[in-house]
Scaffold this motif. Sequence first.
Motif: not given
Length: 318
Positions: A84, A87-88, A116, A118, A161, A163
């Motif tokens: 998690r 990947r976030g 995600f 957020k 999100h 990244p």
Amino acid sequence: MPPLDATTPRSDAIVAVHGLSKTYKIGFQALKRVDLEIRRGEIFALLGPNGAGKTTLISIVCGIVNGSEGTVTVDGHDIVRDYRAARGLIGLVPQELSTDAFESVWATVKFSRGLFGKAPDPAHLEKVLRELSLWEKKDAKIMTLSGGMKRRVLIAKALAHEPRVLFLDEPTAGVDVELRHDMWQMVRRLRESGVTIILTTHYIEEAEQMADRIGVIHRGELVLVEDKHTLMRKLGKKQLSLQLQTPLQVLPEGLAEWPLELSADGGSLTYTFDAQGEHTGIAELLRKLGTLGIDFKDLHSSESSLEDIFVSLVRSRA
């Protein structure tokens, strides 16, 4: 076989791939013990022919495909044990135009951010959509958009999100010139803000223009990882072409020691040398031509492009 210039462990690596292999049930080995470290804040271009393993590598790092052996970490987070968190940190723009056709642009981008975990941030989403020239289309159903606009939506979803690592898998394949220009402007801004960019592309001139480092993958093996400018110096070739005043029937014996090629019509000579070689060789060649009574009316020089180097690498590994 190891890469021509293997990567060494670095403290600033944000993506670290070690001993990564992938073998499918049918027995096809898509990746063969790949070692790769992506530096924080760089633009890294991964080049290779179709079927070389580019998309498989990206898919494993992004958690879409499971590797057969090896480890991958993203900013210290193992992609399996700490999925998690890893990947976030990642945004992915895939090759395929796959998204919910019946949703609006705004809804699909908002949903992607929520996936995600957020908190809602309409200001960030608006900024992303405006940078991608999508703001005027925010209420439009995705099914009504052109292919280029759908590609923009995929990029917006990947950035929703916020990244720290962005994968672009053939992002400009089949898109218009305007989108390509907008995308590379956005990539530069993202890099300036600290985002690490990893891209695969068939447009090698884009890699030559955009990337800090180049990786070449062929038949599942990472055969080269190198700083772009160092690569051009190491593997590039330069050529000096001389248009002769009087055509030659054959190359004189006095020039046998030089790496020269006489054209089929005898009207030009081509001298090929290493890009990092001494320019004194050219001066010596010109003096030698003078002593042999060979005059030229024009000359011009050229050097290998990244595409030339890529083609020669792949052919040498065939």
